[in-house]
Each structure stands twice: as C-alpha cells, then as structure tokens.
Design a protein around this motif. Structure first.
Motif, PDB file in Angstrom:
ATOM      1  N   THR A 245       0.787  -1.179   0.008  1.00  0.00           N
ATOM      2  CA  THR A 245      -0.103  -0.062   0.020  1.00  0.00           C
ATOM      3  C   THR A 245       0.738   1.199  -0.039  1.00  0.00           C
ATOM      4  O   THR A 245       0.330   2.265  -0.653  1.00  0.00           O
TER       5      THR A 245
ATOM      6  N   MET B 165       0.467   4.195  -2.890  1.00  0.00           N
ATOM      7  CA  MET B 165       0.223   5.424  -2.757  1.00  0.00           C
ATOM      8  C   MET B 165       1.092   6.395  -3.248  1.00  0.00           C
ATOM      9  O   MET B 165       0.577   7.339  -3.686  1.00  0.00           O
TER      10      MET B 165
ATOM     11  N   ASN C  73      -5.469   0.993  -5.897  1.00  0.00           N
ATOM     12  CA  ASN C  73      -5.031   0.038  -4.856  1.00  0.00           C
ATOM     13  C   ASN C  73      -6.119  -0.961  -4.459  1.00  0.00           C
ATOM     14  O   ASN C  73      -7.426  -0.718  -4.775  1.00  0.00           O
TER      15      ASN C  73
ATOM     16  N   TYR D 234      -8.243  -3.563  -1.783  1.00  0.00           N
ATOM     17  CA  TYR D 234      -8.539  -3.788  -0.240  1.00  0.00           C
ATOM     18  C   TYR D 234      -9.438  -4.931  -0.297  1.00  0.00           C
ATOM     19  O   TYR D 234     -10.419  -5.361  -1.119  1.00  0.00           O
TER      20      TYR D 234
ATOM     21  N   LEU E 177      -8.520   0.735   7.023  1.00  0.00           N
ATOM     22  CA  LEU E 177      -7.555   0.894   6.116  1.00  0.00           C
ATOM     23  C   LEU E 177      -7.949   1.822   5.028  1.00  0.00           C
ATOM     24  O   LEU E 177      -7.222   2.683   4.523  1.00  0.00           O
TER      25      LEU E 177
ATOM     26  N   ASP F 171      -6.530   5.809   4.040  1.00  0.00           N
ATOM     27  CA  ASP F 171      -5.762   5.840   2.695  1.00  0.00           C
ATOM     28  C   ASP F 171      -6.758   7.060   1.973  1.00  0.00           C
ATOM     29  O   ASP F 171      -6.264   7.739   1.168  1.00  0.00           O
TER      30      ASP F 171
ATOM     31  N   VAL G 264      -5.612  10.224   3.613  1.00  0.00           N
ATOM     32  CA  VAL G 264      -4.317  10.753   2.861  1.00  0.00           C
ATOM     33  C   VAL G 264      -4.189  11.126   1.512  1.00  0.00           C
ATOM     34  O   VAL G 264      -3.772  12.321   1.049  1.00  0.00           O
TER      35      VAL G 264
ATOM     36  N   PHE H 184      -8.074   8.806  -6.404  1.00  0.00           N
ATOM     37  CA  PHE H 184      -8.108   7.586  -5.682  1.00  0.00           C
ATOM     38  C   PHE H 184      -8.722   6.612  -6.448  1.00  0.00           C
ATOM     39  O   PHE H 184      -9.990   6.581  -6.697  1.00  0.00           O
TER      40      PHE H 184
END
Length: 467
Positions: free
Chosen positions: A255, A259, A274, A276, A286, A290, A293, A301
């Motif tokens: 991750t 990222m 990403n 999950y 989690l 993210d 962030v 994203f």
C-alpha cells in the motif's frame, strides 16, 4: 492479421456477432436483470460449456484442489510435456488463461468484447517469502513483462479505459516488503517512508532509509524505479494499473508504494488503483485512512474492492504465531464489511466521479445486485469508467455476461503466458479460492441446463449455431 483475428472469432462464437441475439438477452432496462437466466451461455460454444463443466467438477473435489500441485507434477511425468500440454489446454489452462502468444491473447480479448465485456490483463508473476531471487536481473525481466502487458492492454482494447493488474512482488522482493512492513509499525522509523521521500526515490534521487541494510536499500530503490517506469508508461498509454493486495505481512509495504505511485500519477484522474480485502477485520479502517491521505495530498483515488483469497494461510499463520485472527469470523461480517466500503466509495463517486473510481471485483451476486441498486439510486451511469465490475476469466460467467449485455462496464481478469509460467499461478489461485470454487453450483447448473437444451434441440432438429 486483422482478417485472421476476425475469422478466428467468427469460428469461435457465431452467435456473439448477432445483434438480434444480443438484444434478446437484454432485459427491460427498468428491471433488475436476473442472474438465474442461463440464456447468456448461448454465446458460448458447446466445447466451452463441456470444458467448464469438467473443470468445475474437478475443482469441487477438495482433495484434488489441496493436492493439485502434486497431481499436476505427477501427470507431467507420466504423460510427457506434449500430452501434458494438450491436457492442460483442454482443461484448466484453457478455462482460466487467455493463451501464450499475442495473437491468442487478442483473440480472447476480442471474444470478450463481442460479448459486451472488457479485458483486464494480468501477468501471473508474484513472489512469497523464501522465493526471492539474488540480484536485480529477474526483477528487471519482470519489469519488461509488465511493460509488455501495458502495450498489449492498449493495443488490444476495443474500448476506452483499458486496465491491467500488477503485483508489487514481481518488481520488489517479498522479503523486503515484509521488512518494510515491520519498520512501518515503529513510529520512529516509519517517518522516513513519507510519500514525498518515496516519490523522490522513484524519480531517481538517492534517498537513504535507516533500518535497511545497504543491500536492502539498494534493492528498494531499484524496485521503486521499476514501479515508476510501469506507472509512467501506463499513464502515457492511458492504461489503468490495478495493484493487487497480497498477504497481511507484506500489505503495508504494498500500500505504501502504491500510494506513492498515486501521488505521482493520479493528479488529474485515477491511473493507479489499490486493492482492499474486505475479509480482513481492519479493511474499512485501512480504506478510510488511505482516503484521508488522498484528500490531504490532493490526488485521485482508485479502488479495487475484493473479499480476499488468502483465508486459509492467514488463519494458519495467526494460529502458529499466536496473534489474533485477522479474518472476519462469518460470511455475514465479510458481506457487511464489503458493502460498507462499497457504499462509502459510491457516495464519493456520486459527488465527484473524476477523483474517485472503483471496480467491484466480486463473484457474489448479492454484492453485485447491491451495487447496481445503489448506482441507480445515486444516478451513477452504468457504462462509465468510475464504477465497473470485475470477475476472473472462466468464472462467474453467468453474472459477467448478463452485466455486459445490460451495458455495465464489466472486466474479466485475464492471466496469460506459457503453461509452465502460469501453472504456479493457477495452483495458488485454486487453493486460495477453494471456497469460491466449492460455491459455483449455480453456474454448473446453468451450464448443464444449456448443454441439455442443445442436446434436446439437436436430437429434435437442425443444430444451432453454437453446436
């Protein structure tokens, strides 16, 4: 070459190019399509239906799945390379793999396109603890394979938004990923792994990481630059890269680097996504962390949402090393986790479809229906690029075909490569997905019905186009 591809496709599935037949499969747009309708399998050849029934029957025997690696090795020694290759192409390899040559891969991609589905290519290269190679040569060769995957994804796509899958451990050793994951758990050492520092390292700057040996630091820098090359080339070719999650003991490192790639390449839209795993108890927290962030760092994203496939090994490790089981204890809890994360992402997409994207990578019909309902309620277009569905090639086709014919963006994950290179991947996927394989009774029943329909039709009159 175009003539060869088109003629191969016409031989493979005559009905797939029939607009009238495709319209016949589509339900009323105002109603929710039923996944109990096996008519979608009429787009498949009889040989494909027989193969699927054979493979699914074998996969439903637990002892065969558990020992499939040993059984395959024994079969190869008895049959020899040539006969073993023919056996595999007629069974598991033919069911779950696109092929080995570029022509075979593009034929498979074109067949999916004609059935209303898209392709998400996957190079079946990964690594677990104890499998790391000495030096950088093997990882550099894996990089070349990933760049080839980008090229094939772009050139073979019939629509916009081609996708591919990437496993970080193809470009960075699993041993080092575990080491970094340990360092990330220590606040005093984790600060050095900021996204900005990783980004500088990806771009070729010399960055030092305390806690890593000189050899580990050198390999980390090489791995980051390999990942940067994939991301850079994929964005240039307009191919979206979905980074797979793996085991919990290396996922924090996966991750982290994903990222960093997002921060670099997802400034205008999500090119790097990403994964999950919602069977993990902490998956929602989690994902939420993210997302925070991404908002703070101002990048787009993308999310690949899965249930997860490493349940047996994760629980075995937790038991052996005496730490809490990271997996939800019930199917209902996993479903709740999946839908909770799904709903959060769909709410964000409804507000800003340019910054957020999701692929609902699920073989679970309830989750697919839940997503379809929420998309309708939120006014999210079903044929857009911000929300799409995904299933493995050769599995859950009754769901994939209906979604595709209904106009949803649906991708099939397509591994490719030689039989020798793909077999380890197939063995792992079979053993990790044994629960899914045991639960495909409905698909087997729909396939049986379609096969029986053809037998009866043939015995009572002229054969149909797919016989």
């Amino acid at each position: 070459m175009r003539w060869l591809l088109s003629s191969s496709l016409r031989r493979a599935s005559p009905l797939s190019s029939s607009p009238g037949f495709v319209r016949m499969l589509c339900a009323d747009p105002a109603t929710t399509p039923s996944f109990d309708d096996g008519r979608a399998f009429r787009l498949k050849r009889t040989s494909e239906i027989v193969r699927a029934l054979t493979v699914f029957r074998l996969c439903s025997v637990p002892v065969l799945v558990t020992h499939c690696d040993k059984l395959l090795s024994f079969s190869r020694s008895i049959l020899g390379p040539r006969l073993f290759s023919l056996l595999m192409r007629a069974t598991a390899y033919g069911q779950f793999v696109a092929g080995e040559t570029v022509l075979e891969i593009r034929v498979a991609m074109d067949k999916l396109s004609m059935m209303g589905m898209r392709s998400m290519l996957a190079v079946p290269i990964e690594e677990d603890l104890g499998e790391n190679r000495e030096g950088e040569q093997q990882y550099d060769e894996n990089l070349a394979a990933m760049l080839d995957c980008v090229r094939i994804s772009k050139s073979g796509a019939k629509t916009t938004s081609p996708m591919m899958q990437l496993k970080v451990t193809a470009l960075l050793s699993a041993e080092l990923c575990k080491r970094i994951a340990v360092l990330l758990s220590h606040p005093g050492l984790s600060e050095q792994f900021s996204l900005t520092r990783l980004l500088h390292a990806m771009e070729g700057q010399e960055v030092r990481f305390s806690g890593l040996s000189d050899g580990e630091a050198g390999h980390f820098l090489c791995g980051l630059r390999r990942l940067h090359r994939v991301g850079e080339y994929a964005k240039c070719q307009e191919v979206r890269v979905l980074v797979d999650a793996e085991y919990t003991y290396i996922n924090p490192a996966l991750t982290l680097v994903t990222m960093a790639m997002m921060k670099k390449f997802n400034q205008s839209e999500p090119w790097i996504w990403n994964t999950y795993q919602c069977y993990l108890k902490d998956s929602f927290s989690l994902l939420s962390a993210d997302l925070s962030v991404a908002v703070r760092e101002r990048f787009c994203f993308g999310v690949k949402l899965v249930r997860g496939a490493y349940m047996d090994k994760e629980r075995k490790l937790a038991n052996e090393q005496s730490y809490p089981d990271p997996i939800h204890q019930s199917w209902e809890s996993t479903n709740h986790s999946y839908h909770q994360s799904l709903d959060m992402m769909l709410d964000l997409i409804a507000k800003d479809s340019k910054r957020y994207s999701i692929i609902i990578a699920s073989h679970n019909e309830d989750s697919v229906k839940h997503a379809m309902k929420r998309m309708q309620e939120l006014g999210i277009p079903k044929d857009g690029t911000c929300v799409c569905f995904g299933q493995l090639l050769g599995m859950c086709d009754h769901v994939s075909l209906i979604l595709g014919q209904e106009g949803y963006s649906v991708y099939k994950s397509i591994p490719y490569g030689s039989i020798d290179s793909v077999l380890p991947y197939l063995v792992r996927r079979a053993q990790e997905n044994r629960t899914v394989l045991l639960g495909i009774r409905k698909e087997r029943e729909l396939l049986r019905r379609e096969l029986w329909r053809r037998v009866l039709r043939r015995s009572s009159g002229p054969a149909g186009g797919t016989l």
